[in-house]
Design a protein around this motif. Structure first.
Motif, PDB file in Angstrom:
ATOM      1  N   ARG A 124      50.647  45.077  36.763  1.00 51.58           N
ATOM      2  CA  ARG A 124      49.338  44.665  37.183  1.00 51.58           C
ATOM      3  C   ARG A 124      48.486  45.780  37.001  1.00 51.58           C
ATOM      4  N   LEU A 125      48.749  47.012  37.552  1.00 54.55           N
ATOM      5  CA  LEU A 125      47.899  48.045  37.637  1.00 54.55           C
ATOM      6  C   LEU A 125      47.495  48.389  36.167  1.00 54.55           C
ATOM      7  N   ARG A 126      48.524  48.150  35.142  1.00 55.17           N
ATOM      8  CA  ARG A 126      48.151  48.569  33.617  1.00 55.17           C
ATOM      9  C   ARG A 126      47.291  47.657  33.100  1.00 55.17           C
ATOM     10  N   TRP A 127      47.512  46.418  33.746  1.00 55.85           N
ATOM     11  CA  TRP A 127      46.432  45.251  33.190  1.00 55.85           C
ATOM     12  C   TRP A 127      45.072  45.497  33.824  1.00 55.85           C
ATOM     13  N   ALA A 128      45.033  45.889  34.934  1.00 52.89           N
ATOM     14  CA  ALA A 128      43.784  45.912  35.689  1.00 52.89           C
ATOM     15  C   ALA A 128      42.919  47.092  34.980  1.00 52.89           C
ATOM     16  N   ALA A 129      43.881  48.434  34.528  1.00 57.37           N
ATOM     17  CA  ALA A 129      43.129  49.479  33.876  1.00 57.37           C
ATOM     18  C   ALA A 129      42.572  49.048  32.582  1.00 57.37           C
ATOM     19  N   LEU A 130      43.270  48.238  31.859  1.00 57.38           N
ATOM     20  CA  LEU A 130      42.900  47.833  30.439  1.00 57.38           C
ATOM     21  C   LEU A 130      41.823  46.823  30.501  1.00 57.38           C
ATOM     22  N   LEU A 131      41.895  45.763  31.491  1.00 58.24           N
ATOM     23  CA  LEU A 131      40.700  45.064  31.584  1.00 58.24           C
ATOM     24  C   LEU A 131      39.329  45.814  31.922  1.00 58.24           C
ATOM     25  N   ILE A 132      39.330  46.670  32.818  1.00 52.29           N
ATOM     26  CA  ILE A 132      38.431  47.459  33.338  1.00 52.29           C
ATOM     27  C   ILE A 132      37.738  48.336  32.021  1.00 52.29           C
ATOM     28  N   CYS A 133      38.881  48.863  31.314  1.00 42.72           N
ATOM     29  CA  CYS A 133      38.393  49.601  30.210  1.00 42.72           C
ATOM     30  C   CYS A 133      37.631  48.719  29.184  1.00 42.72           C
ATOM     31  N   ALA A 134      38.051  47.697  29.039  1.00 40.04           N
ATOM     32  CA  ALA A 134      37.759  46.579  28.048  1.00 40.04           C
ATOM     33  C   ALA A 134      36.017  46.368  28.382  1.00 40.04           C
ATOM     34  N   GLY A 135      35.980  46.221  29.807  1.00 38.84           N
ATOM     35  CA  GLY A 135      34.553  45.688  30.372  1.00 38.84           C
ATOM     36  C   GLY A 135      33.578  46.966  30.229  1.00 38.84           C
ATOM     37  N   LEU A 136      34.094  48.284  30.461  1.00 36.79           N
ATOM     38  CA  LEU A 136      32.887  49.480  30.354  1.00 36.79           C
ATOM     39  C   LEU A 136      32.869  49.749  28.882  1.00 36.79           C
ATOM     40  N   ILE A 137      33.687  49.201  28.070  1.00 39.77           N
ATOM     41  CA  ILE A 137      33.165  49.559  26.613  1.00 39.77           C
ATOM     42  C   ILE A 137      32.026  48.476  26.454  1.00 39.77           C
ATOM     43  N   VAL A 138      32.159  47.152  26.862  1.00 41.40           N
ATOM     44  CA  VAL A 138      30.867  46.425  26.581  1.00 41.40           C
ATOM     45  C   VAL A 138      29.827  46.857  27.254  1.00 41.40           C
ATOM     46  N   PHE A 139      30.038  47.469  28.533  1.00 45.87           N
ATOM     47  CA  PHE A 139      28.857  48.099  29.020  1.00 45.87           C
ATOM     48  C   PHE A 139      28.079  48.900  28.291  1.00 45.87           C
ATOM     49  N   LEU A 140      28.940  50.049  27.599  1.00 39.07           N
ATOM     50  CA  LEU A 140      28.646  51.112  26.884  1.00 39.07           C
ATOM     51  C   LEU A 140      27.819  50.717  25.288  1.00 39.07           C
ATOM     52  N   ILE A 171      22.927  39.253  27.937  1.00 37.12           N
ATOM     53  CA  ILE A 171      23.968  37.982  28.077  1.00 37.12           C
ATOM     54  C   ILE A 171      25.425  38.764  27.639  1.00 37.12           C
ATOM     55  N   ALA A 172      25.530  39.628  26.747  1.00 32.89           N
ATOM     56  CA  ALA A 172      26.946  40.123  26.490  1.00 32.89           C
ATOM     57  C   ALA A 172      27.511  40.703  27.941  1.00 32.89           C
ATOM     58  N   TYR A 173      26.320  41.642  28.345  1.00 32.76           N
ATOM     59  CA  TYR A 173      26.814  42.580  29.617  1.00 32.76           C
ATOM     60  C   TYR A 173      27.224  41.628  30.665  1.00 32.76           C
ATOM     61  N   ALA A 174      26.495  40.566  30.792  1.00 21.92           N
ATOM     62  CA  ALA A 174      26.458  39.953  32.123  1.00 21.92           C
ATOM     63  C   ALA A 174      27.718  38.579  32.067  1.00 21.92           C
ATOM     64  N   MET A 175      27.997  38.072  30.666  1.00 17.43           N
ATOM     65  CA  MET A 175      28.952  37.203  30.449  1.00 17.43           C
ATOM     66  C   MET A 175      30.180  37.922  30.070  1.00 17.43           C
ATOM     67  N   ILE A 176      30.315  38.912  29.368  1.00 18.57           N
ATOM     68  CA  ILE A 176      31.391  39.528  29.138  1.00 18.57           C
ATOM     69  C   ILE A 176      31.960  40.825  29.757  1.00 18.57           C
ATOM     70  N   GLY A 177      31.108  41.841  29.937  1.00 17.52           N
ATOM     71  CA  GLY A 177      31.490  42.940  30.628  1.00 17.52           C
ATOM     72  C   GLY A 177      31.673  43.025  31.890  1.00 17.52           C
ATOM     73  N   CYS A 178      30.678  42.073  32.787  1.00 21.52           N
ATOM     74  CA  CYS A 178      31.042  42.202  34.251  1.00 21.52           C
ATOM     75  C   CYS A 178      32.357  41.320  34.719  1.00 21.52           C
ATOM     76  N   PRO A 179      32.381  39.964  33.957  1.00 22.25           N
ATOM     77  CA  PRO A 179      33.815  39.430  34.285  1.00 22.25           C
ATOM     78  C   PRO A 179      34.998  40.174  34.002  1.00 22.25           C
ATOM     79  N   LEU A 180      34.835  41.159  32.833  1.00 22.34           N
ATOM     80  CA  LEU A 180      36.165  41.824  32.661  1.00 22.34           C
ATOM     81  C   LEU A 180      36.335  42.714  33.723  1.00 22.34           C
ATOM     82  N   VAL A 181      35.259  43.419  34.085  1.00 22.00           N
ATOM     83  CA  VAL A 181      35.360  44.612  34.952  1.00 22.00           C
ATOM     84  C   VAL A 181      35.807  43.989  36.538  1.00 22.00           C
ATOM     85  N   LEU A 182      35.348  42.776  36.782  1.00 26.14           N
ATOM     86  CA  LEU A 182      35.805  41.929  38.228  1.00 26.14           C
ATOM     87  C   LEU A 182      37.249  41.627  38.253  1.00 26.14           C
ATOM     88  N   LEU A 183      37.497  40.921  36.888  1.00 24.09           N
ATOM     89  CA  LEU A 183      38.972  40.624  36.761  1.00 24.09           C
ATOM     90  C   LEU A 183      39.927  41.683  36.857  1.00 24.09           C
TER      91      LEU A 183
END
Lengths: 225, 74
Positions: B7-23, B35-47
């Motif tokens: 789960r820790l690995r999944w958490a880190a991977l999801l956050i990485c994906a979200g942060l890439i969207v932020f960038l 929209i991409a920030y709010a609808m893709i990036g934020c949910p990935l980081v929160l997940l």
């Protein structure tokens, strides 16, 4: 050279990304309490801070003229800022820098009340939704939610000498008081009635410096071509 | 790998994906990027954050549970 806010936020996101990637890489070997502190920082604190910082940056971007005019339906509104006729109020304000050019739309279309900015942004979110997922109305059917309030004009003009002493504002007794109380509209009382010409824009004379000015402001080509 | 670490690995991977969207959306001034920030990036980081909390929960459970006989033998 000082770093811009966007660059600083990008740096924060990159650091956060590198730490999260390190956690993903080393997840199987993490045991010690120090690792737990690091994972908390890498997976909660830094991403949370990066999300908040990015959000404020996006909110600031959403106030820019470039953002507002990037949707096709707004192009004629953008063109109307370049009409070469000082009787058109938005054009006069925009071309003379009476409003900040990079925040021209937001300056006049936010309510100067306690939650005016938030209300304007919520409306903006709805507009974005309609642009991409709804049915976009034709430009001549787009109207303000409420009649334009003098408060938005008076936010800058109240107390200014050229406003207070203008003969036109004292034509009748009590006129200034009526303007200040929003009983006599600045725009709908045949005084400053030329606003955005959305439908007849093709016939309007356009300021010859429009293309250079729009390009300098990063406005979409549809606005000035 | 234990449930907590997975789960820790999944958490880190999801956050990485979200942060890439932020960038990717940070430097652009356009509603689509918002929209991409709010609808893709934020949910990935929160997940990802949710997965991290789930990993903590699983880790706590693993520590509380007595070791099974097979694990002890191994």
């Amino acid at each position: 050279m000082p770093l811009s806010t966007t660059a600083l936020i990008a740096l924060l996101v990159i650091i956060s990304l590198m730490l999260a990637a390190a956690v993903a890489w080393r997840a199987a070997h993490m045991r010690a309490p120090v690792d737990q502190v690091l994972t908390f920082g890498a997976l909660i604190l830094l991403p949370g801070f990066a999300m908040w910082a990015s959000f404020t940056q996006h909110m600031a971007s959403s106030e820019t003229t470039r953002f507002c005019l990037s949707c096709h339906v707004m192009h004629n509104y953008g063109k109307s800022l370049y009409i070469n006729d000082p009787s058109f109020i938005p054009a006069k304000h925009f071309q003379n820098h009476w409003v900040p050019q990079n925040k021209a739309c937001f300056t006049c279309h936010t309510d100067y009340t306690m939650f005016g900015d938030y209300r304007a942004k919520l409306r903006g979110l709805r507009h974005v939704y309609v642009e991409y997922f709804g049915k976009v109305p034709s430009p001549n059917k787009i109207k303000l939610y409420t009649p334009y309030n003098n408060r938005e004009c008076l936010h800058c003009h109240a107390g200014a000498r050229n406003f207070e002493e203008a003969k036109g504002h004292h034509k009748k007794p009590g006129m200034m008081a009526a303007i200040q109380a929003n009983r006599l509209s600045c725009l709908n009382s045949n005084c400053h009635e030329f606003i955005h010409d959305r439908t007849g824009i093709a016939q309007d004379p356009i300021w010859k410096g429009a293309a250079a000015d729009a390009a300098a402001n990063g406005l979409p080509k549809g606005v000035w071509k | 790998m234990s449930v907590a670490k997975s789960r820790l690995r999944w958490a880190a991977l999801l956050i990485c994906a979200g942060l890439i969207v932020f960038l990717a959306t940070l430097f652009s001034v356009h509603p689509l990027y918002f929209i991409a920030y709010a609808m893709i990036g934020c949910p990935l980081v929160l997940l990802g954050m949710f997965f991290y909390l789930a990993a903590l929960w699983a880790d706590r459970k693993e520590k509380l549970e007595p070791e099974s006989p097979s694990r002890r033998a191994g």
